[in-house]
Every structure is written in C-alpha cells, then in structure tokens.
Write a protein that holds these residues in place. Structure first.
Motif, PDB file in Angstrom:
ATOM      1  N   VAL A   1      45.318  75.007  31.240  1.00  0.00           N
ATOM      2  CA  VAL A   1      45.845  75.173  32.597  1.00  0.00           C
ATOM      3  C   VAL A   1      47.265  74.602  32.663  1.00  0.00           C
ATOM      4  O   VAL A   1      47.514  73.484  32.209  1.00  0.00           O
ATOM      5  CB  VAL A   1      44.937  74.482  33.625  1.00  0.00           C
ATOM      6  CG1 VAL A   1      45.568  74.531  35.018  1.00  0.00           C
ATOM      7  CG2 VAL A   1      43.567  75.152  33.640  1.00  0.00           C
ATOM      8  N   PHE A   2      48.183  75.377  33.272  1.00  0.00           N
ATOM      9  CA  PHE A   2      49.575  74.973  33.409  1.00  0.00           C
ATOM     10  C   PHE A   2      49.964  74.929  34.882  1.00  0.00           C
ATOM     11  O   PHE A   2      49.519  75.760  35.680  1.00  0.00           O
ATOM     12  CB  PHE A   2      50.499  75.957  32.686  1.00  0.00           C
ATOM     13  CG  PHE A   2      50.395  75.897  31.188  1.00  0.00           C
ATOM     14  CD1 PHE A   2      51.331  75.210  30.432  1.00  0.00           C
ATOM     15  CD2 PHE A   2      49.347  76.541  30.527  1.00  0.00           C
ATOM     16  CE1 PHE A   2      51.238  75.161  29.047  1.00  0.00           C
ATOM     17  CE2 PHE A   2      49.247  76.499  29.145  1.00  0.00           C
ATOM     18  CZ  PHE A   2      50.194  75.802  28.408  1.00  0.00           C
ATOM     19  N   SER A   3      50.808  73.965  35.214  1.00  0.00           N
ATOM     20  CA  SER A   3      51.310  73.845  36.580  1.00  0.00           C
ATOM     21  C   SER A   3      52.591  74.655  36.749  1.00  0.00           C
ATOM     22  O   SER A   3      53.413  74.753  35.833  1.00  0.00           O
ATOM     23  CB  SER A   3      51.590  72.385  36.911  1.00  0.00           C
ATOM     24  OG  SER A   3      52.238  72.266  38.169  1.00  0.00           O
ATOM     25  N   THR A   4      52.752  75.245  37.939  1.00  0.00           N
ATOM     26  CA  THR A   4      53.985  75.976  38.266  1.00  0.00           C
ATOM     27  C   THR A   4      54.730  75.305  39.407  1.00  0.00           C
ATOM     28  O   THR A   4      55.624  75.902  40.003  1.00  0.00           O
ATOM     29  CB  THR A   4      53.660  77.433  38.654  1.00  0.00           C
ATOM     30  OG1 THR A   4      52.897  77.442  39.875  1.00  0.00           O
ATOM     31  CG2 THR A   4      52.857  78.133  37.570  1.00  0.00           C
ATOM     32  N   ARG A   5      54.349  74.079  39.735  1.00  0.00           N
ATOM     33  CA  ARG A   5      54.925  73.395  40.903  1.00  0.00           C
ATOM     34  C   ARG A   5      56.431  73.253  40.794  1.00  0.00           C
ATOM     35  O   ARG A   5      57.154  73.344  41.794  1.00  0.00           O
ATOM     36  CB  ARG A   5      54.260  72.032  41.068  1.00  0.00           C
ATOM     37  CG  ARG A   5      54.582  71.334  42.391  1.00  0.00           C
ATOM     38  CD  ARG A   5      53.762  70.076  42.543  1.00  0.00           C
ATOM     39  NE  ARG A   5      52.334  70.396  42.519  1.00  0.00           N
ATOM     40  CZ  ARG A   5      51.380  69.476  42.442  1.00  0.00           C
ATOM     41  NH1 ARG A   5      51.700  68.198  42.344  1.00  0.00           N
ATOM     42  NH2 ARG A   5      50.116  69.826  42.431  1.00  0.00           N
ATOM     43  N   GLU A   6      56.946  73.043  39.575  1.00  0.00           N
ATOM     44  CA  GLU A   6      58.387  72.866  39.402  1.00  0.00           C
ATOM     45  C   GLU A   6      59.178  74.125  39.732  1.00  0.00           C
ATOM     46  O   GLU A   6      60.380  74.054  40.028  1.00  0.00           O
ATOM     47  CB  GLU A   6      58.686  72.438  37.965  1.00  0.00           C
ATOM     48  CG  GLU A   6      58.125  71.071  37.590  1.00  0.00           C
ATOM     49  CD  GLU A   6      58.425  70.718  36.149  1.00  0.00           C
ATOM     50  OE1 GLU A   6      59.191  71.473  35.507  1.00  0.00           O
ATOM     51  OE2 GLU A   6      57.900  69.709  35.666  1.00  0.00           O
TER      52      GLU A   6
ATOM     53  N   GLU B   1      48.780  76.319  42.660  1.00  0.00           N
ATOM     54  CA  GLU B   1      50.042  76.369  41.927  1.00  0.00           C
ATOM     55  C   GLU B   1      49.847  76.210  40.415  1.00  0.00           C
ATOM     56  O   GLU B   1      50.727  75.723  39.716  1.00  0.00           O
ATOM     57  CB  GLU B   1      51.018  75.296  42.448  1.00  0.00           C
ATOM     58  CG  GLU B   1      51.398  75.489  43.902  1.00  0.00           C
ATOM     59  CD  GLU B   1      52.351  74.417  44.372  1.00  0.00           C
ATOM     60  OE1 GLU B   1      51.955  73.231  44.372  1.00  0.00           O
ATOM     61  OE2 GLU B   1      53.490  74.771  44.725  1.00  0.00           O
ATOM     62  N   ARG B   2      48.681  76.645  39.922  1.00  0.00           N
ATOM     63  CA  ARG B   2      48.369  76.544  38.505  1.00  0.00           C
ATOM     64  C   ARG B   2      47.781  77.864  38.012  1.00  0.00           C
ATOM     65  O   ARG B   2      47.279  78.649  38.808  1.00  0.00           O
ATOM     66  CB  ARG B   2      47.385  75.394  38.232  1.00  0.00           C
ATOM     67  CG  ARG B   2      47.982  74.018  38.483  1.00  0.00           C
ATOM     68  CD  ARG B   2      46.920  72.951  38.438  1.00  0.00           C
ATOM     69  NE  ARG B   2      47.520  71.636  38.504  1.00  0.00           N
ATOM     70  CZ  ARG B   2      47.946  71.064  39.616  1.00  0.00           C
ATOM     71  NH1 ARG B   2      47.809  71.690  40.771  1.00  0.00           N
ATOM     72  NH2 ARG B   2      48.503  69.870  39.585  1.00  0.00           N
ATOM     73  N   PHE B   3      47.838  78.050  36.701  1.00  0.00           N
ATOM     74  CA  PHE B   3      47.213  79.223  36.107  1.00  0.00           C
ATOM     75  C   PHE B   3      46.507  78.807  34.825  1.00  0.00           C
ATOM     76  O   PHE B   3      46.893  77.846  34.153  1.00  0.00           O
ATOM     77  CB  PHE B   3      48.241  80.331  35.829  1.00  0.00           C
ATOM     78  CG  PHE B   3      49.280  79.967  34.806  1.00  0.00           C
ATOM     79  CD1 PHE B   3      49.052  80.176  33.448  1.00  0.00           C
ATOM     80  CD2 PHE B   3      50.502  79.425  35.187  1.00  0.00           C
ATOM     81  CE1 PHE B   3      50.003  79.849  32.500  1.00  0.00           C
ATOM     82  CE2 PHE B   3      51.468  79.086  34.239  1.00  0.00           C
ATOM     83  CZ  PHE B   3      51.218  79.301  32.896  1.00  0.00           C
ATOM     84  N   ASP B   4      45.475  79.558  34.490  1.00  0.00           N
ATOM     85  CA  ASP B   4      44.696  79.339  33.260  1.00  0.00           C
ATOM     86  C   ASP B   4      45.059  80.455  32.285  1.00  0.00           C
ATOM     87  O   ASP B   4      44.752  81.627  32.537  1.00  0.00           O
ATOM     88  CB  ASP B   4      43.201  79.356  33.591  1.00  0.00           C
ATOM     89  CG  ASP B   4      42.326  79.029  32.386  1.00  0.00           C
ATOM     90  OD1 ASP B   4      42.856  78.990  31.257  1.00  0.00           O
ATOM     91  OD2 ASP B   4      41.109  78.830  32.563  1.00  0.00           O
TER      92      ASP B   4
END
Length: 204
Positions: A27-32, A141-144
């Motif tokens: 899982v990765f965050s896209t908040r930035e 705000e995350r994706f797998d």
C-alpha cells in the motif's frame, strides 16, 4: 475559492489509516500529491512476496511457475497526480520458481514486468462512470498495487514453462530424462500376441 467538498479524515482516522498502510507494504500513500494535477514523485520499495501464510496466494501459477513466498518483489514506481486520480507506472521485478513442463527439472529465473494503472478518486467522473473491477479506487488517499503487479506477472507467464525451447522431455517407457539418456536410448517392444509364448520359452 476551492469547491472541493470531500470530507477530510480526522487526525485519529488519518493515524489509523497510516497504521493499516504500514502493516501492508504493498500500500502506498498519495497524500503528498494533494490532488494537484501534474505533481509527480517516484518511489522504490522491496516488498515480501505474498503467500508465506497461504501458498495459494502466491503470485503466478502455483505448482507451475510462481514467485516463491519468501522471495522479495522490487518495485520502482512513478506516482503522477491527474485530474481523475493518480496514475501509477513503473516496473516490478521478481524471482520465479517452478518446474519444466516436459522434463520436470526445477526452474529458477527472473522476471520484470511493466506496471501501469489509474487509481481513481472516489468522487471523480471516472468513479461515477466505471465499475471498481474496471478501474481501481483510491481509499484514504492510498492505493494497493499488489493486484496490479499480480495481473502483470501472470499475463507474462507461459502456460507450459520449459527449461529450454528444445527440451526433449522424459522417456515414456522408463521416465528418464532424454537429455541424459543419449540418442541411442530405446526399449524393446514385443507384440502382445507373442507375450504368452515368450513366457514359456527359456530366458536364453
């Protein structure tokens, strides 16, 4: 003036989401990226291959050719903010283990696949006009990325893997590897009509 009415998670909810993401390295965050089209960042991560607890979850064709459960997968990804979501592209590299479909020898090789996927915002036009199994969604705000990597690897795998293209396979009579038996290897064949007579004759 901003017209974005999407409810923002509370600090407690954000921390809980961070904890869940930390427990899953896929899982990765896209908040930035902050929903600003054109913003991009690159990430590199090595994650453990799935299937350690359940071999059926291993990436690939279990029993034929798959990523071993204890083998890492190397991800090099680019995350780009677009109007409808986050576009993810890059590569995934992994080790494959299995057996030759002809001679049953063990196979050990490397694979690198291209990864490309759009993860839609939950309130976007894409989200409203497509099914989730067509285009995945961002959640908190995350994706797998695991399903995308899994699909990319499986599509590259041969249905009948070979140790080499001209593998001669096994002898149908004795089960030996033809590559080791030599060109003169063979077995005497007896017409079954003479089998009973042969049993009555002396062995010499």
């Amino acid at each position: 003036m901003s017209t974005d009415r999407t409810p923002r998670p509370s600090r407690h909810e954000a921390r809980a989401a961070d904890a869940r993401a930390a427990a899953n390295p896929w899982v990765f965050s896209t908040r930035e990226l902050a929903r600003r089209p054109g913003i991009m960042r690159t990430v590199a991560r090595t994650v453990p291959g799935p299937g350690a607890d359940d071999p059926e979850k291993a990436i690939g064709l279990v029993g034929v050719l798959a990523v071993p459960p204890d083998s890492p997968v190397e991800l090099d990804l680019r995350l780009e903010s677009v109007t409808e979501g986050v576009y993810v592209s890059g590569t995934a590299r992994a080790r494959l283990a299995g057996e030759c479909s002809r001679c049953l020898d063990e196979l050990d090789e490397e694979i690198e696949v291209r990864v490309e996927e759009l993860f839609a915002y939950p309130d976007s036009v894409t989200e409203a006009t497509t099914d989730e199994d067509e285009i995945p969604r961002l959640l908190d705000e995350r994706f797998d990325i695991e399903p995308t990597v899994r699909d990319a690897i499986v599509l590259e795998l041969p249905l009948a893997p070979l140790c080499r293209d001209d593998c001669p396979g096994l002898c149908q009579e004795c089960g030996g590897r033809r590559a080791d038996l030599g060109p003169d290897h063979g077995h005497e064949t007896l017409d079954p009509r003479w089998a009973a007579l042969r049993e009555r004759l002396p062995s010499d």
